[in-house]
Design a protein around this motif. Structure first.
Motif, PDB file in Angstrom:
ATOM      1  N   GLU A  39       0.800  -1.367  -0.313  1.00 46.54           N
ATOM      2  CA  GLU A  39      -0.167   0.084   0.154  1.00 46.54           C
ATOM      3  C   GLU A  39       0.975   1.109  -0.036  1.00 46.54           C
ATOM      4  N   GLN A  40       0.793   2.039  -1.061  1.00 43.34           N
ATOM      5  CA  GLN A  40       1.556   3.116  -1.053  1.00 43.34           C
ATOM      6  C   GLN A  40       0.808   4.488  -0.886  1.00 43.34           C
ATOM      7  N   PRO A  41       1.198   5.341  -0.108  1.00 40.68           N
ATOM      8  CA  PRO A  41       0.319   6.411   0.258  1.00 40.68           C
ATOM      9  C   PRO A  41       0.175   7.347  -0.996  1.00 40.68           C
ATOM     10  N   ARG A  42      -1.121   8.088  -1.291  1.00 38.16           N
ATOM     11  CA  ARG A  42      -1.126   8.836  -2.274  1.00 38.16           C
ATOM     12  C   ARG A  42      -0.006  10.266  -1.995  1.00 38.16           C
ATOM     13  N   ALA A  43       0.784  10.418  -2.899  1.00 30.89           N
ATOM     14  CA  ALA A  43       1.389  11.893  -2.968  1.00 30.89           C
ATOM     15  C   ALA A  43       0.405  12.871  -2.738  1.00 30.89           C
ATOM     16  N   ALA A  44       0.945  13.818  -1.567  1.00 31.49           N
ATOM     17  CA  ALA A  44       0.221  14.923  -1.212  1.00 31.49           C
ATOM     18  C   ALA A  44       0.618  16.078  -2.426  1.00 31.49           C
ATOM     19  N   SER A  45      -0.679  16.805  -2.875  1.00 32.16           N
ATOM     20  CA  SER A  45      -0.685  17.603  -3.790  1.00 32.16           C
ATOM     21  C   SER A  45       0.269  18.914  -3.354  1.00 32.16           C
ATOM     22  N   PRO A  46       0.665  19.874  -4.275  1.00 28.61           N
ATOM     23  CA  PRO A  46       1.238  21.002  -3.829  1.00 28.61           C
ATOM     24  C   PRO A  46       0.430  21.855  -2.804  1.00 28.61           C
ATOM     25  N   ALA A  47      -0.875  21.822  -2.809  1.00 32.35           N
ATOM     26  CA  ALA A  47      -1.349  22.566  -1.883  1.00 32.35           C
ATOM     27  C   ALA A  47      -1.245  21.829  -0.612  1.00 32.35           C
ATOM     28  N   GLU A  48      -1.535  20.622  -0.609  1.00 30.65           N
ATOM     29  CA  GLU A  48      -1.405  19.792   0.756  1.00 30.65           C
ATOM     30  C   GLU A  48      -0.210  20.035   1.362  1.00 30.65           C
ATOM     31  N   THR A  49       0.875  19.835   0.515  1.00 30.53           N
ATOM     32  CA  THR A  49       2.172  20.074   0.886  1.00 30.53           C
ATOM     33  C   THR A  49       2.492  21.450   1.680  1.00 30.53           C
ATOM     34  N   ALA A  50       2.062  22.129   1.004  1.00 27.89           N
ATOM     35  CA  ALA A  50       2.051  23.837   1.633  1.00 27.89           C
ATOM     36  C   ALA A  50       1.229  23.734   3.123  1.00 27.89           C
ATOM     37  N   GLN A  51       0.027  22.967   2.945  1.00 23.02           N
ATOM     38  CA  GLN A  51      -0.672  23.401   4.148  1.00 23.02           C
ATOM     39  C   GLN A  51      -0.035  22.413   5.211  1.00 23.02           C
ATOM     40  N   LEU A  52       0.458  21.304   4.958  1.00 19.69           N
ATOM     41  CA  LEU A  52       1.270  20.354   6.031  1.00 19.69           C
ATOM     42  C   LEU A  52       2.355  21.040   6.625  1.00 19.69           C
ATOM     43  N   VAL A  53       3.077  21.864   5.778  1.00 16.62           N
ATOM     44  CA  VAL A  53       4.331  22.617   6.406  1.00 16.62           C
ATOM     45  C   VAL A  53       3.934  23.744   7.268  1.00 16.62           C
ATOM     46  N   GLN A  54       2.798  24.752   6.741  1.00 19.42           N
ATOM     47  CA  GLN A  54       2.347  25.947   7.409  1.00 19.42           C
ATOM     48  C   GLN A  54       1.617  25.102   8.709  1.00 19.42           C
ATOM     49  N   THR A  55       1.167  24.104   8.794  1.00 17.74           N
ATOM     50  CA  THR A  55       0.398  23.627  10.295  1.00 17.74           C
ATOM     51  C   THR A  55       1.469  23.268  11.099  1.00 17.74           C
ATOM     52  N   GLU A  56       2.872  22.589  10.696  1.00 16.48           N
ATOM     53  CA  GLU A  56       3.633  22.393  11.631  1.00 16.48           C
ATOM     54  C   GLU A  56       4.766  23.428  11.955  1.00 16.48           C
ATOM     55  N   PHE A  57       5.090  24.062  10.915  1.00 12.14           N
ATOM     56  CA  PHE A  57       6.416  25.008  11.047  1.00 12.14           C
ATOM     57  C   PHE A  57       6.590  25.930  12.138  1.00 12.14           C
ATOM     58  N   ALA A  58       5.411  26.595  12.589  1.00  9.87           N
ATOM     59  CA  ALA A  58       5.415  27.539  13.685  1.00  9.87           C
ATOM     60  C   ALA A  58       5.890  26.826  15.072  1.00  9.87           C
ATOM     61  N   ALA A  59       5.287  25.525  15.269  1.00  7.10           N
ATOM     62  CA  ALA A  59       5.626  24.755  16.452  1.00  7.10           C
ATOM     63  C   ALA A  59       6.868  24.501  16.203  1.00  7.10           C
ATOM     64  N   ARG A  60       7.605  24.253  15.196  1.00  8.84           N
ATOM     65  CA  ARG A  60       8.820  23.707  15.050  1.00  8.84           C
ATOM     66  C   ARG A  60       9.895  24.791  15.300  1.00  8.84           C
ATOM     67  N   ASP A  61       9.673  25.845  14.787  1.00  7.25           N
ATOM     68  CA  ASP A  61      10.549  27.095  14.937  1.00  7.25           C
ATOM     69  C   ASP A  61      10.506  27.389  16.414  1.00  7.25           C
ATOM     70  N   ARG A  62      11.231  26.871  17.299  1.00  8.55           N
ATOM     71  CA  ARG A  62      11.236  26.847  18.665  1.00  8.55           C
ATOM     72  C   ARG A  62      11.497  28.671  19.018  1.00  8.55           C
ATOM     73  N   LEU A 119      11.306  22.163  -0.663  1.00  2.41           N
ATOM     74  CA  LEU A 119      11.845  20.838  -0.502  1.00  2.41           C
ATOM     75  C   LEU A 119      10.871  19.496  -0.571  1.00  2.41           C
ATOM     76  N   PHE A 120       9.835  19.770   0.334  1.00  6.54           N
ATOM     77  CA  PHE A 120       8.864  18.726   0.025  1.00  6.54           C
ATOM     78  C   PHE A 120       8.168  18.522  -1.334  1.00  6.54           C
ATOM     79  N   SER A 121       7.950  19.634  -2.064  1.00  3.68           N
ATOM     80  CA  SER A 121       7.409  19.503  -3.185  1.00  3.68           C
ATOM     81  C   SER A 121       8.481  18.705  -4.198  1.00  3.68           C
ATOM     82  N   ARG A 122       9.631  18.922  -4.152  1.00  6.57           N
ATOM     83  CA  ARG A 122      10.614  18.403  -4.908  1.00  6.57           C
ATOM     84  C   ARG A 122      10.710  16.909  -4.352  1.00  6.57           C
ATOM     85  N   THR A 123      10.278  16.487  -3.284  1.00  5.91           N
ATOM     86  CA  THR A 123      10.603  15.047  -3.012  1.00  5.91           C
ATOM     87  C   THR A 123       9.423  14.029  -3.252  1.00  5.91           C
ATOM     88  N   ARG A 124       8.275  14.852  -3.562  1.00 10.25           N
ATOM     89  CA  ARG A 124       6.966  13.931  -3.785  1.00 10.25           C
ATOM     90  C   ARG A 124       7.268  12.718  -4.911  1.00 10.25           C
TER      91      ARG A 124
END
Length: 124
Positions: A39-62, A119-124
């Motif tokens: 079972e291969q997970p479906r690759a995230a779309s560019p919009a989904e990738t941006a949303q995933l990063v946006q959701t996590e980024f602030a919490a990771r920017d300690r 980076l994530f968009s390039r690695t999809r």
């Protein structure tokens, strides 16, 4: 889970030699049995990738400076890679450094949200 898949792709493409050591060996099913379809997970779309990063980024920017330094980036990547199915050990410091260098497109020793998304968009 999609971020885990994206980081897995990142790590596998950032350090090919190390990636060979991270892959699970293929197993052969017993005679008369078919191997289960992977079972291969479906690759995230560019919009989904941006949303995933946006959701996590602030919490990771300690330190709250709007970008990730090497330590912040490595902590996030390390956590994601540790959750990767079949991951026997955490990524090495060399793998994390290579991934950071690949992400830091402008070479300012920091990874912006835009660089992380790219980076994530390039690695999809």
């Amino acid at each position: 889970m999609r971020l885990v898949a994206l980081f897995a792709g990142l790590m596998l493409s950032a350090v090919p030699a190390a990636a060979q050591n991270m892959q699970e060996p293929a197993s052969t099913p017993p005679a008369g049995e078919q191997a289960p379809a992977a079972e291969q997970p479906r690759a995230a779309s560019p919009a989904e990738t941006a949303q995933l990063v946006q959701t996590e980024f602030a919490a990771r920017d300690r330190n709250g400076d709007g970008s990730l330094n090497q330590a912040e980036f490595s902590a996030w990547v390390g956590e994601l890679m540790a959750r990767r199915p079949g991951q026997a050990s955490p990524p090495s410091e060399a793998q994390l450094t290579a991934a950071f260098a690949r992400a830091d497109a402008d070479r300012n020793q920091a990874v912006s949200q835009a660089e992380m998304t790219a980076l994530f968009s390039r690695t999809r």
